[in-house]
Design a protein around this motif. Structure first.
Motif, PDB file in Angstrom:
ATOM      1  N   VAL A  80       6.234 -33.243  -4.100  1.00 18.71           N
ATOM      2  CA  VAL A  80       6.196 -32.134  -3.141  1.00 18.71           C
ATOM      3  C   VAL A  80       5.056 -31.180  -3.500  1.00 18.71           C
ATOM      4  O   VAL A  80       4.288 -30.751  -2.634  1.00 18.71           O
ATOM      5  N   ALA A  81       4.926 -30.863  -4.789  1.00 16.47           N
ATOM      6  CA  ALA A  81       3.836 -29.985  -5.227  1.00 16.47           C
ATOM      7  C   ALA A  81       2.480 -30.606  -4.903  1.00 16.47           C
ATOM      8  O   ALA A  81       1.567 -29.922  -4.418  1.00 16.47           O
ATOM      9  N   LEU A  82       2.337 -31.917  -5.149  1.00 13.56           N
ATOM     10  CA  LEU A  82       1.089 -32.603  -4.822  1.00 13.56           C
ATOM     11  C   LEU A  82       0.815 -32.546  -3.320  1.00 13.56           C
ATOM     12  O   LEU A  82      -0.315 -32.289  -2.895  1.00 13.56           O
ATOM     13  N   SER A  83       1.826 -32.777  -2.511  1.00 13.69           N
ATOM     14  CA  SER A  83       1.650 -32.720  -1.055  1.00 13.69           C
ATOM     15  C   SER A  83       1.162 -31.350  -0.610  1.00 13.69           C
ATOM     16  O   SER A  83       0.289 -31.245   0.262  1.00 13.69           O
ATOM     17  N   GLU A  84       1.688 -30.303  -1.195  1.00 10.15           N
ATOM     18  CA  GLU A  84       1.265 -28.947  -0.834  1.00 10.15           C
ATOM     19  C   GLU A  84      -0.185 -28.693  -1.248  1.00 10.15           C
ATOM     20  O   GLU A  84      -0.964 -28.114  -0.491  1.00 10.15           O
ATOM     21  N   ALA A  85      -0.547 -29.134  -2.445  1.00  7.61           N
ATOM     22  CA  ALA A  85      -1.926 -28.945  -2.908  1.00  7.61           C
ATOM     23  C   ALA A  85      -2.904 -29.741  -2.037  1.00  7.61           C
ATOM     24  O   ALA A  85      -3.977 -29.249  -1.679  1.00  7.61           O
ATOM     25  N   CYS A  86      -2.531 -30.958  -1.675  1.00  3.89           N
ATOM     26  CA  CYS A  86      -3.390 -31.773  -0.809  1.00  3.89           C
ATOM     27  C   CYS A  86      -3.497 -31.159   0.581  1.00  3.89           C
ATOM     28  O   CYS A  86      -4.588 -31.126   1.174  1.00  3.89           O
ATOM     29  N   ALA A  87      -2.389 -30.669   1.115  1.00  2.00           N
ATOM     30  CA  ALA A  87      -2.422 -30.035   2.438  1.00  2.00           C
ATOM     31  C   ALA A  87      -3.348 -28.824   2.434  1.00  2.00           C
ATOM     32  O   ALA A  87      -4.096 -28.595   3.397  1.00  2.00           O
ATOM     33  N   ASN A  88      -3.345 -28.059   1.346  1.00  2.00           N
ATOM     34  CA  ASN A  88      -4.267 -26.920   1.233  1.00  2.00           C
ATOM     35  C   ASN A  88      -5.715 -27.395   1.199  1.00  2.00           C
ATOM     36  O   ASN A  88      -6.586 -26.790   1.821  1.00  2.00           O
TER      37      ASN A  88
END
Length: 151
Positions: free
Chosen positions: A42-50
């Motif tokens: 989930v943290a990776l998904s948020e960083a990638c989305a940013n």
């Protein structure tokens, strides 16, 4: 046990689930506890989305620009780094404290989520040519049947 990989991804929304699936597959194969794997994914998904949303110079065809994701599973810790080629933070200063957005805000929760899900988070501008780097790490827990547990 040490595992690392790095991806160079197009700045497109379709790249986010690709990075997430690769991380989850790596952690499952290594025997990382599913709850820890989920938090990091989930943290990776948020960083990638940013990186997809903010990580390029849209005035120069930002949709074709790329960002980089690197993951390190080393011993008892996983470190993930997402680096983009966007403008970075104004005046080279990342936020000193990430504050939750207003309750009615539709954006702005990504960095807060990353801070809640990871043990340590660093947000900064890339040295030199610009861009932002979000790195975070978490202490790993292992399944009892983990094939690649560090001894």
């Amino acid at each position: 046990m040490s595992i690392w990989w790095s991806l160079h991804l197009r700045r497109e929304a379709a790249s986010v689930p690709l990075a997430r699936r690769l991380l989850l597959g790596t952690m499952e194969t290594a025997g990382v506890d599913p709850d820890v794997s989920y938090d990091l994914s989930v943290a990776l998904s948020e960083a990638c989305a940013n990186a997809v949303e903010h990580g390029g110079d849209d005035a120069h065809g930002g949709t074709s620009e790329a960002y980089r994701v690197t993951a390190y599973l080393d011993g008892e810790k996983c470190r993930i780094e997402v680096a983009d080629s966007g403008p970075g933070f104004p005046s080279g200063r990342p936020p000193t404290a990430v504050r939750p957005p207003r309750l009615d805000a539709e954006h702005g929760r990504g960095l807060c989520l990353i801070q809640e899900l990871a043990d340590h988070v660093h947000i900064g501008n890339k040295p030199g040519r610009g861009g932002t780097v979000v790195s975070f790490d978490k202490i790993l827990k292992w399944r009892k049947d983990a094939p690649l547990v560090a001894v």
